[in-house]
Write a protein that holds these residues in place. Structure first.
Motif, PDB file in Angstrom:
ATOM      1  N   GLU A   1       0.834  -1.199   0.000  1.00 58.80           N
ATOM      2  CA  GLU A   1       0.000   0.000   0.000  1.00 58.80           C
ATOM      3  C   GLU A   1       0.870   1.251   0.000  1.00 58.80           C
ATOM      4  OE1 GLU A   1      -2.589  -0.110   3.368  1.00 58.80           O
ATOM      5  OE2 GLU A   1      -3.823  -1.713   2.533  1.00 58.80           O
ATOM      6  N   ALA A   2       1.908   1.255   0.815  1.00 55.30           N
ATOM      7  CA  ALA A   2       2.785   2.425   0.894  1.00 55.30           C
ATOM      8  C   ALA A   2       3.487   2.675  -0.441  1.00 55.30           C
ATOM      9  CB  ALA A   2       3.810   2.237   2.008  1.00 55.30           C
TER      10      ALA A   2
ATOM     11  N   SER B   1      -2.971   8.842  -1.055  1.00 56.15           N
ATOM     12  CA  SER B   1      -2.905   8.331   0.313  1.00 56.15           C
ATOM     13  C   SER B   1      -3.030   6.807   0.330  1.00 56.15           C
ATOM     14  CB  SER B   1      -4.026   8.943   1.159  1.00 56.15           C
ATOM     15  OG  SER B   1      -5.277   8.425   0.750  1.00 56.15           O
ATOM     16  N   ARG B   2      -2.587   6.236   1.440  1.00 54.00           N
ATOM     17  CA  ARG B   2      -2.733   4.780   1.587  1.00 54.00           C
ATOM     18  C   ARG B   2      -4.193   4.393   1.659  1.00 54.00           C
ATOM     19  NH1 ARG B   2       0.756   2.318   6.191  1.00 54.00           N
ATOM     20  NH2 ARG B   2      -0.224   0.474   5.360  1.00 54.00           N
ATOM     21  N   ASN B   3      -5.027   5.263   2.207  1.00 57.41           N
ATOM     22  CA  ASN B   3      -6.452   4.956   2.273  1.00 57.41           C
ATOM     23  C   ASN B   3      -7.051   4.861   0.875  1.00 57.41           C
ATOM     24  OD1 ASN B   3      -8.812   4.482   3.954  1.00 57.41           O
ATOM     25  ND2 ASN B   3      -9.572   6.376   3.045  1.00 57.41           N
ATOM     26  N   THR B   4      -6.643   5.743  -0.032  1.00 59.19           N
ATOM     27  CA  THR B   4      -7.115   5.677  -1.418  1.00 59.19           C
ATOM     28  C   THR B   4      -6.692   4.361  -2.047  1.00 59.19           C
ATOM     29  OG1 THR B   4      -7.077   8.075  -1.650  1.00 59.19           O
ATOM     30  CG2 THR B   4      -6.989   6.792  -3.696  1.00 59.19           C
ATOM     31  N   VAL B   5      -5.445   3.963  -1.785  1.00 55.45           N
ATOM     32  CA  VAL B   5      -4.945   2.679  -2.302  1.00 55.45           C
ATOM     33  C   VAL B   5      -5.750   1.531  -1.724  1.00 55.45           C
ATOM     34  CG1 VAL B   5      -2.974   1.108  -2.326  1.00 55.45           C
ATOM     35  CG2 VAL B   5      -2.616   3.554  -2.741  1.00 55.45           C
ATOM     36  N   ARG B   6      -6.004   1.586  -0.430  1.00 53.09           N
ATOM     37  CA  ARG B   6      -6.749   0.517   0.241  1.00 53.09           C
ATOM     38  C   ARG B   6      -8.156   0.382  -0.356  1.00 53.09           C
ATOM     39  NH1 ARG B   6      -6.149   2.302   5.288  1.00 53.09           N
ATOM     40  NH2 ARG B   6      -4.062   1.421   5.323  1.00 53.09           N
TER      41      ARG B   6
END
Length: 58
Positions: free
Chosen positions: A37-38, A47-52
């Motif tokens: 994710e990073a 952001s990592r949240n967008t990736v998640r």
């Protein structure tokens, strides 16, 4: 990868579509590990949240 600001879809939908295309085209081989994710967040300047959220769609 570059996101299209004119695209009405949220960034995570655009990212999921880009990742899906990489998988379909062989850019990400079957059974291969995808970046963390990073790593994806840094690579796509998001952001990592967008990736998640994008990974959840896949």
């Amino acid at each position: 990868m570059i996101f299209n600001p004119a695209d009405p879809r949220p960034l995570y939908h655009q990212l999921a579509a880009q990742l899906r295309e990489q998988i379909r085209s062989g850019g990400l081989a079957p059974g291969a590990r995808i970046p963390t994710e990073a790593e994806l967040a840094e690579r796509h300047s998001t952001s990592r949240n967008t990736v998640r959220l994008a990974l959840d769609l896949l």
